[in-house]
Design an enzyme around this catalytic site. Structure first.
Site, PDB file in Angstrom:
ATOM      1  N   SER A 146     -54.786 -17.874   8.522  1.00  0.00           N
ATOM      2  CA  SER A 146     -55.921 -17.199   7.882  1.00  0.00           C
ATOM      3  C   SER A 146     -56.687 -18.171   6.980  1.00  0.00           C
ATOM      4  CB  SER A 146     -55.434 -15.953   7.133  1.00  0.00           C
ATOM      5  OG  SER A 146     -56.510 -15.151   6.735  1.00  0.00           O
ATOM      6  N   ASP A 306     -59.804 -17.468  10.894  1.00  0.00           N
ATOM      7  CA  ASP A 306     -59.501 -16.622  12.056  1.00  0.00           C
ATOM      8  C   ASP A 306     -60.441 -15.425  12.152  1.00  0.00           C
ATOM      9  OD1 ASP A 306     -58.183 -15.268   9.877  1.00  0.00           O
ATOM     10  OD2 ASP A 306     -57.021 -14.132  11.336  1.00  0.00           O
ATOM     11  N   GLU A 390     -59.670  -3.169   3.277  1.00  0.00           N
ATOM     12  CA  GLU A 390     -58.861  -3.687   2.170  1.00  0.00           C
ATOM     13  C   GLU A 390     -59.754  -4.421   1.174  1.00  0.00           C
ATOM     14  OE1 GLU A 390     -54.577  -4.785   3.310  1.00  0.00           O
ATOM     15  OE2 GLU A 390     -55.823  -6.086   4.532  1.00  0.00           O
ATOM     16  N   GLU A 391     -59.332  -4.427  -0.109  1.00  0.00           N
ATOM     17  CA  GLU A 391     -60.134  -5.079  -1.147  1.00  0.00           C
ATOM     18  C   GLU A 391     -60.200  -6.597  -0.958  1.00  0.00           C
ATOM     19  OE1 GLU A 391     -58.461  -7.131  -3.638  1.00  0.00           O
ATOM     20  OE2 GLU A 391     -56.653  -6.826  -2.455  1.00  0.00           O
TER      21      GLU A 391
END
Length: 546
Positions: A146, A306, A390-391
């Site tokens: 990531s 990614d 998601e935050e």
């Protein structure tokens, strides 16, 4: 965390990794038996580590690939395995290791032609499109750490539902991989790369064009094209550069790629808050290069390597991920008429309560889950969640017709949605957020870290609500003490304390000797700081005995 004195500045030669050395370490260094730091740890974001730290080396990847091959066989998955990789240096040797093992196990593998790169959402989408046709089920592997620094490597598994693997799958893969390591890889089947490529099991396809053409099923690309918006993209040297090029060409957009370099040192990056090179598209420091160009574009975007995360830049600056989630939800549920009235919104319990207020105003059901995108997979897969976010700037949503597009986070559609919102409404997402803040209040949100021992982290993850003795938080009565998520009853691995005007959540870090505290107040920054102070006191009191 103290800000590094060079944060936001361009990387220098002394900041760069030695790619040849790192690649050599992948093959030469071995994990030490019995050393927990060297073992496979397979969470929902897969296994991550670095060759230099003996935690992402050839033995790890051979063992993980064998464990995945066995797990898919056990579950009757006989269709192709889509294998994608990002642009990190360690992704290339790991990709080779995976192909050698999968082909030796007789697994049919589909990869991007010409040794190209493949984003996480493209793998998820390809799995879903394949499985919709019927026949033997497909799954996928993505080789990526990531947004982690250039010296890191990562590998994750997506089963036939297209999303990140659930804990019951990852635990099996982790345990089997570690058993194979302990046994000197005796149970690993492997052939050479040349043999793998000649075996008939590895097939090259263009995965880019089907994904690009399919975007019209989920985002109003015609509206973006018609509006003539000037769009800028900084791919941050990641796996989606070719995707952005083709999106611009295929839809005839006024889209400029400000940097199309792929360089495994990521030398073009600006340093993150801590002085590291980190391709975090939600960090103002890491995004300093694109932020300097923001006046040239109506909107600008970036993604992590990614492409499961998004960064949205308006002329006012980089949008806060929480703010954009609220805007995206507010827009989508008013502009997707084919989504049924029962379609819900998924949020993690550390995301902004602004989302709660927006969802309540829309008259929609809110499902609040623990941290981790895996909790949204089933809802997106069966169409019961229109949106999951998601935050940490990761989200996905349904196609126009209410069917799934990607059950993993998709940074590309989230960037294009920002363009759709601007094209259709004439206002960019930041302007929309400012309007939401006028209606519902402007929350002050922060996330901080505090040191914690392994014992304290374990204690925090096993809290019960009655262990919190405080009755007020920053002057307001406590209305809820949660150790399980209200949306699905799953353990949150920590604690959330709520009042009518704010909340905090505390949970152990999955990667460091620390715990994270998330705080938010609808009464302003000073009130939030008081929540932070009392949150640390409440958690410290609970951990004192650990």
């Amino acid at each position: 965390m103290a800000i590094h004195n060079r944060a936001g500045q361009p990387a220098q030669q002394s900041d760069l990794i030695n790619v040849a050395q790192l690649t050599a370490q992948y093959y030469v260094l071995k994990p030490e038996a019995g050393n927990a730091e060297h073992a496979v740890k397979f969470g929902t974001s897969g296994h991550r580590g670095s060759a230099a730290r003996h935690s992402f080396n050839e033995p790890h990847i051979l063992a993980i690939a064998q464990a995945i091959a066995e797990e898919r066989a056990k579950n009757g998955i006989t269709g192709p395995c889509y294998v994608g990789k990002d642009t990190h240096a360690l992704s290339e040797p790991a990709f080779i290791s995976v192909l050698e093992v999968l082909a030796a196990n007789g697994v049919d593998v589909i990869v991007q032609e010409n040794n190209g790169f493949t984003p996480t959402p493209a793998v998820s989408n390809a799995i879903l499109v394949h499985n919709k046709k019927g026949g033997p089920l497909a799954d996928g592997i993505v080789i990526t750490p990531s947004h982690n620094p250039p010296e890191d490597g990562g590998i994750k598994y997506n089963p036939p539902n297209g999303g990140p693997a659930d804990t019951n799958v990852t635990k099996v893969v982790e345990d089997r991989a570690n058993a194979l390591l302990a046994d000197g890889l005796k149970g690993v089947k492997r052939i050479s790369l040349d043999e793998a490529m000649a075996s008939g099991h590895v097939k090259e396809q263009d995965l880019v064009q089907p994904f690009v053409e399919g975007l019209a099923d989920i985002v109003d690309m015609a509206a973006i094209q018609k509006a003539g918006l000037t769009l800028g993209v900084d791919p941050l040297g990641g796996s989606g550069i070719e995707y952005w090029k083709r999106i611009g060409e295929y839809y005839n957009l006024n889209l400029t790629i400000v940097n199309d370099q792929v360089d495994q040192t990521f030398r073009f990056m600006h340093l993150d808050k801590d002085g590291a090179i980190r391709m975090d598209c939600s960090s103002e420091c890491a995004m300093a290069g694109l932020l300097a160009l923001r006046d040239k574009f109506d909107l600008a975007f970036a993604n992590d390597p990614d492409y499961d995360r998004h960064g949205i830049v308006t002329p006012a600056g980089l949008m806060n991920p929480n703010h954009y989630l609220a805007v995206a939800i507010n827009y989508l549920f008013q502009h997707r008429p084919q989504w049924g009235k029962d379609v819900a919104v998924g949020k993690t319990l550390v995301s902004s309560a602004m989302i709660d207020r927006v969802v309540n105003d829309l008259g929609r059901k809110l499902v609040e889950v623990p941290v981790g995108f895996k909790w949204f997979v089933d809802g997106l897969f069966d169409g019961s969640f229109g949106f999951g976010g998601e935050e940490s700037a990761g989200a996905s949503f349904l196609r126009f017709d209410g069917t799934p597009w990607s059950t993993d986070k998709d940074g590309i559609i989230m960037c294009l949605l920002a363009a759709e919102i601007t094209a259709v409404t004439g206002k960019n997402p930041q302007e929309h957020y400012n309007e939401l803040a006028k209606r519902f209040g402007a929350p002050s949100y922060n996330r901080l870290q505090a040191a914690a021992t392994s014992a304290q982290k374990a204690a925090l993850s096993k809290l019960s609500p009655e262990m919190v003795s405080a009755s007020t938080l920053a002057g307001d009565p406590i209305t809820a003490r949660l150790t399980a998520a209200p949306g699905n009853g799953a353990s949150i691995g920590g604690l959330k304390v709520m009042t009518d005007n704010g909340w905090f959540a505390a949970r152990p870090s999955g990667t460091e000797d620390a715990y994270k505290i998330y705080c938010e107040s609808f009464l302003g920054e000073e009130h939030r700081k008081q929540i932070e102070k009392e949150a640390v006191e409440i958690v410290s009191e609970v951990l004192k005995n650990a």
